[in-house]
Design a protein around this motif. Structure first.
Motif, PDB file in Angstrom:
ATOM      1  N   ALA A   1      39.775  35.721  39.200  1.00 23.94           N
ATOM      2  CA  ALA A   1      38.672  36.676  39.160  1.00 23.94           C
ATOM      3  C   ALA A   1      37.339  35.973  38.914  1.00 23.94           C
ATOM      4  O   ALA A   1      36.317  36.343  39.507  1.00 23.94           O
ATOM      5  CB  ALA A   1      38.924  37.715  38.076  1.00 23.94           C
TER       6      ALA A   1
ATOM      7  N   LEU B   1      42.686  44.156  35.982  1.00 27.69           N
ATOM      8  CA  LEU B   1      42.412  43.204  37.050  1.00 27.69           C
ATOM      9  C   LEU B   1      43.600  43.074  37.990  1.00 27.69           C
ATOM     10  O   LEU B   1      44.742  42.934  37.539  1.00 27.69           O
ATOM     11  CB  LEU B   1      42.065  41.828  36.466  1.00 27.69           C
ATOM     12  N   PRO B   2      43.362  43.081  39.299  1.00 24.88           N
ATOM     13  CA  PRO B   2      44.454  42.906  40.259  1.00 24.88           C
ATOM     14  C   PRO B   2      44.864  41.449  40.434  1.00 24.88           C
ATOM     15  O   PRO B   2      45.819  41.159  41.157  1.00 24.88           O
ATOM     16  CB  PRO B   2      43.861  43.466  41.554  1.00 24.88           C
TER      17      PRO B   2
ATOM     18  N   GLY C   1      36.788  35.414  44.009  1.00 30.71           N
ATOM     19  CA  GLY C   1      37.380  36.548  43.309  1.00 30.71           C
ATOM     20  C   GLY C   1      36.338  37.579  42.927  1.00 30.71           C
ATOM     21  O   GLY C   1      35.954  38.428  43.729  1.00 30.71           O
ATOM     22  N   GLN C   2      35.879  37.526  41.681  1.00 31.59           N
ATOM     23  CA  GLN C   2      34.820  38.395  41.171  1.00 31.59           C
ATOM     24  C   GLN C   2      35.238  39.857  40.994  1.00 31.59           C
ATOM     25  O   GLN C   2      34.388  40.747  40.880  1.00 31.59           O
ATOM     26  CB  GLN C   2      33.594  38.333  42.083  1.00 31.59           C
ATOM     27  N   GLN C   3      36.583  40.105  40.950  1.00 36.33           N
ATOM     28  CA  GLN C   3      37.021  41.489  40.822  1.00 36.33           C
ATOM     29  C   GLN C   3      36.524  42.150  39.536  1.00 36.33           C
ATOM     30  O   GLN C   3      36.298  43.375  39.499  1.00 36.33           O
ATOM     31  CB  GLN C   3      38.548  41.567  40.881  1.00 36.33           C
ATOM     32  N   HIS C   4      36.338  41.372  38.487  1.00 38.27           N
ATOM     33  CA  HIS C   4      35.877  41.939  37.212  1.00 38.27           C
ATOM     34  C   HIS C   4      34.485  42.558  37.326  1.00 38.27           C
ATOM     35  O   HIS C   4      34.122  43.434  36.530  1.00 38.27           O
ATOM     36  CB  HIS C   4      35.863  40.848  36.137  1.00 38.27           C
ATOM     37  N   ARG C   5      33.730  42.146  38.311  1.00 37.27           N
ATOM     38  CA  ARG C   5      32.358  42.640  38.464  1.00 37.27           C
ATOM     39  C   ARG C   5      32.315  44.097  38.924  1.00 37.27           C
ATOM     40  O   ARG C   5      31.249  44.722  38.923  1.00 37.27           O
ATOM     41  CB  ARG C   5      31.572  41.759  39.424  1.00 37.27           C
ATOM     42  N   ARG C   6      33.464  44.665  39.269  1.00 34.26           N
ATOM     43  CA  ARG C   6      33.511  46.106  39.558  1.00 34.26           C
ATOM     44  C   ARG C   6      32.970  46.898  38.372  1.00 34.26           C
ATOM     45  O   ARG C   6      32.347  47.948  38.534  1.00 34.26           O
ATOM     46  CB  ARG C   6      34.949  46.523  39.877  1.00 34.26           C
TER      47      ARG C   6
END
Length: 515
Positions: free
Chosen positions: A408, A401-402, A413-418
């Motif tokens: 996130a 995670l960035p 955020g929601q970067q984990h949803r990648r």
């Protein structure tokens, strides 16, 4: 496949049969041939049909939908045959709303229509309130099988008994369903009766022929589309909580699906040696589905290696390689049309590698968190949130995670949803994504209630060309999916007989290999 024509003759042809939307051709037949075809047939056997066990449940469902639309005429088509190619049709399956309200499953005939006709009471209190809505009368409109003296018997490749087999009579259908059943030809007059005084609603997109008939009778008004959408919405929401009969059907679907997964494990060595091993897996499961039920509930996902990172991989034309994982997402649809929806991610050789086990365990922990969160009174979307919190934490621990976990998980955020872009759960029943037309406040934002059945299916998907993850993760896709029933104090895992923990999966696969 046999061509849908009669042998040519030199006699003057009579008028051809009505085509009924088909592009099939037919040739004229002689009078002698017609007379001979109509003769020397044994009397039809008496039907053993009795009122089905689901008839009482279907009656209660119709009563529930009747209460929501007093005074309206409700038209629920089963739908017609759909052309696959030229003059061949897809195997028939009725619309789910029709099946739910009639109890008719894979045995129903195409083009049938259920109509709930409004009933009006006389003035009950003498104050001039004549025409008070007093429920509905259900009537089934069905095309009966033509007699063997008719040309349909041998000359109609879409409906004729000689081509597609016998079907129950109107009386037999009425006995089976408990619903008054009449000839389909009576539908236009019945729907058009009092059309100026009675609002007519029809399930949209169920059957274009029926929709066109209704539209021709009620005229063109923008409000019709909204009225029809409200009916579809209500029919979808009616299925949110399953009755005891529906739960039993889902148990049967799950049991048959588990048997299919066992078949696949036994076939993995053969799949690994085939150039299109994914097709071997698909075929093995499909055979079980046809043997044990009506068929598959949706196109089987048999995704090996990097294909498992494509959420709906249904081409199933890839190799099954030693050392990789196979993601099998599949469900048997039983004859009542209820379907299971189960996913397991299996090591081709029966043993997880260290990295595969690491990813698999993270997904399993997320699923367990969703199970722990699911109970009556909890909102449907909270089950998803519980699973995502675990996955975000693991991704952060792995340095992927960035941002931090809290960021996130926030709306911005929601970067984990990648690596997990889909929802964790969906309702399950007659449709694999059941109740899809329900309002958000009845679905995502609704509280769980006993009798609801849905999936829990978190996953992680690291594509082979994903440079945001270390090389050891690339090409690994894992999803674990179970079907759960909400009970009074939690949930029951209907698919619990299929191992979930990595060590249990390995032991299960080993036992099947030995057997």
């Amino acid at each position: 496949m046999t061509e849908a024509t009669d042998a040519p003759t030199s006699e003057t042809p009579e008028q051809p049969l009505e085509e009924r939307g088909s592009n099939r051709s037919r040739r004229p037949s002689s009078r002698a041939f017609r007379e001979f075809m109509a003769s020397s047939w044994a009397p039809a056997a008496e039907s053993p049909l009795e009122r089905s066990e689901v008839a009482d449940h279907s009656e209660r469902r119709r009563a529930a939908i009747s209460e929501q639309f007093p005074g309206d005429r409700l038209v629920i088509p089963a739908g017609g045959l759909k052309v696959r190619s030229n003059d061949t049709d897809y195997r028939y399956r009725p619309h789910s709303a029709f099946a739910h309200l009639t109890g008719l499953g894979s045995d129903v005939e195409p083009d049938a229509v259920l109509v709930l006709h409004p009933v009006f009471a006389d003035d009950p209190d003498g104050e001039g309130d004549a025409g008070v809505p007093a429920g509905h009368e259900a009537v089934l409109y069905v095309r009966p099988m033509a007699g063997r003296e008719s040309e349909e018997f041998y000359g109609d490749a879409r409906y004729g008994e000689f081509w597609v087999g016998s079907r129950p009579s109107l009386e037999e259908i009425e006995k089976l369903t408990g619903i008054r059943t009449v000839h389909l030809d009576e539908l236009p007059d019945a729907v058009g009766k009092d059309v100026g005084q009675v609002r007519v609603r029809v399930v949209p997109d169920a059957d274009q022929v029926t929709s066109n008939t209704v539209d021709a009778l009620r005229g063109a008004h923008e409000e019709h589309a909204e009225n029809d959408a409200k009916l579809a919405e209500a029919l979808s929401e009616l299925r949110l909580v399953k009755d005891a009969w529906e739960v039993e059907q889902l148990r049967e679907a799950v049991a048959a699906s588990i048997a299919g997964f066992e078949d696949v494990v036994r076939a993995l060595p053969r799949a690994a040696e085939h150039a299109r091993g994914e097709r071997v897996i698909e075929g093995v499961f499909g055979a079980r589905a046809r043997e044990e039920g009506n068929g598959i509930g949706y196109d089987t996902i048999a995704a090996a290696g990097d294909h498992a990172t494509t959420l709906h991989w249904i081409r199933n034309d890839g190799q099954v390689r030693h050392g990789e994982l196979v993601l099998l997402d599949a469900g048997v649809e039983v004859d009542s049309l209820y379907t299971a929806d189960i996913t397991r991610t299996l090591p081709v050789d029966g043993t997880f590698s260290e990295t595969q086990r690491q990813v698999y365990t993270a997904v399993l922990d997320a699923a367990d968190a969703a199970f722990a969160a699911a109970r009556p009174g909890v909102r449907f979307r909270e089950v998803h949130a519980a699973a995502m919190a675990v996955l975000a934490q693991r991704l952060a621990e792995w340095g992927l995670l960035p941002v931090d976990v809290e960021t996130a998980l926030g709306e911005e955020g929601q970067q984990h949803r990648r690596w997990m872009p889909h929802g964790t759960s969906h309702h399950l029943g007659l449709d694999v994504h059941d109740c899809a037309q329900a309002r958000a406040e009845m679905y995502l934002d609704a509280e769980l209630r006993p009798g609801m059945v849905f999936t829990i299916e978190p996953g992680l998907y690291f594509k082979s060309d994903d440079l945001a993850v270390p090389e050891r993760f690339r090409g690994i896709g894992v999803r674990i999916e179970d079907d759960v029933l909400v009970t009074a104090d939690g949930v029951e895992n209907l698919s619990a007989a299929l191992p979930r923990r990595p060590e249990d999966v390995e032991a299960w696969m080993a036992s099947l290999a030995q057997g």
